[in-house]
Design an enzyme around this catalytic site. Structure first.
Site, PDB file in Angstrom:
ATOM      1  N   GLU A 159       9.079  -4.413  10.547  1.00 29.11           N
ATOM      2  CA  GLU A 159       9.485  -3.119   9.985  1.00 29.11           C
ATOM      3  C   GLU A 159      10.100  -2.234  11.065  1.00 29.11           C
ATOM      4  OE1 GLU A 159       6.658  -1.335   7.350  1.00 29.11           O
ATOM      5  OE2 GLU A 159       7.764   0.543   7.224  1.00 29.11           O
ATOM      6  N   ASP A 174       0.842  -1.201   0.000  1.00 27.82           N
ATOM      7  CA  ASP A 174       0.000   0.000   0.000  1.00 27.82           C
ATOM      8  C   ASP A 174       0.880   1.255   0.000  1.00 27.82           C
ATOM      9  OD1 ASP A 174       0.857  -0.147   2.632  1.00 27.82           O
ATOM     10  OD2 ASP A 174      -1.139   0.152   3.514  1.00 27.82           O
ATOM     11  N   SER A 175       2.215   1.040   0.026  1.00 29.97           N
ATOM     12  CA  SER A 175       3.167   2.138  -0.193  1.00 29.97           C
ATOM     13  C   SER A 175       2.899   2.808  -1.535  1.00 29.97           C
ATOM     14  CB  SER A 175       4.606   1.608  -0.163  1.00 29.97           C
ATOM     15  OG  SER A 175       4.750   0.500  -1.032  1.00 29.97           O
ATOM     16  N   LYS A 191      -1.392  -9.415   2.894  1.00 34.61           N
ATOM     17  CA  LYS A 191      -0.623  -8.983   4.080  1.00 34.61           C
ATOM     18  C   LYS A 191      -1.501  -8.055   4.899  1.00 34.61           C
ATOM     19  CE  LYS A 191       2.912  -5.838   3.943  1.00 34.61           C
ATOM     20  NZ  LYS A 191       2.446  -4.806   4.892  1.00 34.61           N
TER      21      LYS A 191
HETATM   22  O1  KIV Z   1       3.538  -1.013   1.679  1.00 33.59           O
HETATM   23  C1  KIV Z   1       4.629  -1.603   1.550  1.00 33.59           C
HETATM   24  O2  KIV Z   1       5.299  -1.471   0.518  1.00 33.59           O
HETATM   25  C2  KIV Z   1       5.047  -2.460   2.666  1.00 33.59           C
HETATM   26  C3  KIV Z   1       6.412  -3.011   2.727  1.00 33.59           C
HETATM   27  C4  KIV Z   1       7.560  -2.299   2.242  1.00 33.59           C
HETATM   28  C5  KIV Z   1       6.650  -3.961   3.802  1.00 33.59           C
HETATM   29  O3  KIV Z   1       4.270  -2.726   3.520  1.00 33.59           O
END
Ligand code: KIV
Length: 264
Positions: free
Chosen positions: A182, A44-45, A112
């Site tokens: 994290e 979700d990044s 996730k």
């Molecule tokens: O949102 C994301 O990209 C992540 C990771 C980098 C672990 O949760």
């Protein structure tokens, strides 16, 4: 052959490292799959790197389905994991299962979810019972940015590391097949990793986790918003894009594009 939950567990059992990289579109997924990345995470990044929002809070389930479809089409070997967005698994079990199920229908192999609570444990159990593999996520959890009070390292003391391990063991028991840690000091992450049966995936949690994950825009040098200490830049895509765009702009303006070979 597709990387599955069994492959991931074998990596841990054989003490073999595996790689996790984010991707948000078809061609990036195709190329990083070809490169040998084992797990592709539609993080979700992408709310920040691809959509320009300030935090990961601004993305919803509907948007994640679009990115999941694109990435799943590009990935042949890698396991595809979709990050469930903020508030997509918190309201109740039924909506959590429905929203996670949508991602599997769109081609994800797993989801996730961040955090720890009685509710999260129930969600994990119900997802696994429904045939949806789950990656858990502890330590710094960006969706809890406001309650954590900022981007803060987690698990700094022995007691805090013990608490993360306790939560991780509960998530493992509930059925999670891997755990993202994290922004956790590497000594704490090492302790947690050594005491879990499932593999840990480090996102700024040091060298002793079973796997490492980075955001593709950081790896490619594309995102210039901010660079976390733990992110390694392997290229300079920002400069590459600006350079190509400048050359195209110049060629259009000086009349050298298109050439005779580029017309019908
Ligand atoms: O949102 C994301 O990209 C992540 C990771 C980098 C672990 O949760």
């Amino acid at each position: 052959m597709r990387v599955t939950v069994n492959t991931i567990q074998k990596f841990k059992d054989n003490n073999e490292k595996f790689s996790v990289l984010t991707a948000y579109d078809y061609s990036t997924a195709k190329y990083i799959d070809e490169a040998g990345i084992d797990v592709i995470l539609i993080g979700d990044s992408l709310a920040m790197t691809a959509l320009g929002y300030e935090t990961t809070h601004s993305i919803g389930t509907a948007e994640m389905t679009i990115f999941t479809k694109a990435v799943a089409k590009g990935a042949n070997r890698a396991m595809v994991v979709t990050d469930m967005p903020f508030m997509s698994y918190h309201a109740d079990i039924a909506s959590a299962v429905r929203n996670c199920g949508e991602m599997i229908k769109c081609g994800a192999n797993a989801v996730k979810i961040e955090g720890y609570s009685e509710h999260i444990l129930d969600v994990v159990k119900r997802l696994v019972e429904s045939g949806i593999p789950v990656v858990a996520h502890l330590g710094f959890t960006p969706q809890f940015l406001n309650t954590l009070g900022g981007y803060k390292i987690q698990g700094k003391t022995k007691e805090a590391a013990e608490e993360i391990l306790r939560q991780a063991k509960d998530l493992q028991k509930a059925g999670a097949f891997a755990l993202v840690l994290e922004m956790v000091p590497e000594e704490s992450a090492k302790y947690i990793t050594e005491n879990l049966k499932i593999p840990t995936i480090s996102c700024g949690a040091g060298r002793y986790c079973d796997s490492q994950v980075l955001v593709c825009d950081d790896v490619f040098g594309k995102f210039d918003g901010f660079k976390p200490k733990f992110a390694r830049k392997y290229g300079d895509m920002k400069s590459f894009i600006i350079d190509c765009a400048k050359k195209f702009d110049a060629d259009v303006k000086n009349g050298t594009f298109p050439s005779e070979d580029e017309v019908f």
